[in-house]
Enzyme design. Structure first.
Site, PDB file in Angstrom:
ATOM      1  N   HIS A 176      20.136  52.830   0.076  1.00 20.27           N
ATOM      2  CA  HIS A 176      19.945  53.231   1.599  1.00 20.27           C
ATOM      3  C   HIS A 176      21.300  52.881   2.299  1.00 20.27           C
ATOM      4  CE1 HIS A 176      18.847  49.192   1.472  1.00 20.27           C
ATOM      5  NE2 HIS A 176      18.831  49.120   2.792  1.00 20.27           N
ATOM      6  N   HIS A 203      23.845  50.739  -0.068  1.00 25.17           N
ATOM      7  CA  HIS A 203      23.401  49.396  -0.992  1.00 25.17           C
ATOM      8  C   HIS A 203      22.238  49.687  -1.393  1.00 25.17           C
ATOM      9  CE1 HIS A 203      22.256  48.615   3.311  1.00 25.17           C
ATOM     10  NE2 HIS A 203      21.435  47.822   2.869  1.00 25.17           N
ATOM     11  N   ARG A 226      20.143  38.611   7.977  1.00 29.17           N
ATOM     12  CA  ARG A 226      20.974  39.768   8.453  1.00 29.17           C
ATOM     13  C   ARG A 226      20.771  40.042   9.993  1.00 29.17           C
ATOM     14  NH1 ARG A 226      19.117  45.647   6.808  1.00 29.17           N
ATOM     15  NH2 ARG A 226      18.987  46.072   9.054  1.00 29.17           N
TER      16      ARG A 226
END
Ligand code: SIN
Length: 286
Positions: free
Chosen positions: A103, A255, A271
């Site tokens: 995605h 990824h 993240r």
């Protein structure tokens, strides 16, 4: 002159940046050079870092405004909305499944992520790698005839397209997810707003169909594009160590988080997400 060196990690994409301590307030010239390296290599790898959430956020902000993860509040850090918890365990001990198909972050919204900066706190002893694929090359290595068929086409990106979501949620839950996150049409070949290059912008976790075609009609074309995109020679595979920070460009790379580690082993990452330019349009407005 820059104060770091670059070492390519794979031929298609990915490069390690050597010589920088990301806790420091880096010079504007250094940030400019990092941005140029990022645009060239799509994924930058910084090893041996030791970052607090504040330092991770401050470094990320040098590249743009940050998302506060309103579309996925369940995974948002309780004190730092800019940090997304990317872990396979909730505090309650409940197992989580995140990003286990290819995605591009936030492609199911009309403001997809420009980039993501993922910092590793705990890695499983073996497995749990992240793989990346170069979507400029995915586009450029299609035949001209195939490209011209897809060039002006749009594809439907839907949060409920993910395999795990479809397997685990009932029809009512899927309808509720769709109501909160209406599907979005994105260009199949998206123009990168900084480099001006076209990149293929479909991926198996989010893309449901091509506009104007049924899911069944779209499936063989999409399946071909997915397989074509993630051919080994078009990828970089990163094996994580605590202290690694990876920064990737979601406009031209996809990824996947590999789920090949033990059930009881922890993988704890944080993240930040760089907001991107508006892209696509809501399905209802089509
Ligand atoms: C993500 O999809 O942003 C996380 C990737 C990973 O956990 O490796």
């Amino acid at each position: 002159m820059t104060d770091f060196t670059i070492k390519k990690r794979a031929s298609a994409l990915g490069a390690e940046v050597i010589g920088l301590d990301l806790r420091r307030d880096l010079l504007d010239d250094t940030i400019r050079a990092l941005r140029a390296a990022w645009l060239e290599h799509l994924v930058l790898v910084f090893r041996g870092q030791d970052l607090t959430h504040e330092q991770h956020i401050a470094f990320s902000r040098r590249f743009g405004a940050l998302d506060t993860h309103d579309t996925i509040p369940k995974f948002r850090h309780p004190e730092h909305a800019e940090i997304l918890l990317v872990t396979n365990f909730e505090n309650t001990g409940k197992r989580l499944i995140v990003g286990r198909q290819w995605h591009s972050d936030l492609s199911t919204t009309t403001q997809p992520a420009m980039g993501s900066l993922l910092y590793c706190q705990e890695a499983p002893p073996a497995g749990g790698d992240t793989m990346f694929a170069n979507m400029y090359r995915s586009w450029e290595t299609l035949s001209p005839a195939f490209r011209s068929m897809l060039e002006d086409r749009w594809a439907l990106h839907d949060m409920t397209a993910a395999r795990e979501t479809r397997m685990r949620r009932g029809p009512e839950e899927l309808a509720e997810i769709r109501r909160r996150n209406p599907p979005v049409l994105q260009p199949v070949a998206r123009v990168h707003d900084e480099t001006g290059r076209q990149a293929l912008y479909v991926a198996e976790m989010t893309t449901l169909a091509l506009e104007g075609m049924s899911e069944e009609e779209s499936a063989p074309i999409l399946r071909f594009l997915y397989e074509h995109s993630v051919a080994p020679e078009n990828t970089y595979r990163h094996s994580w160590q605590p202290g690694d920070l990876l920064m990737w460009d979601n406009r031209c790379a996809i990824h996947i988080a590999l789920a090949d580690y033990g059930e009881s082993e922890r993988r704890v990452m944080y993240r930040t997400t760089l907001l991107g330019a508006p892209s696509g349009r809501l399905m209802e407005a089509a």
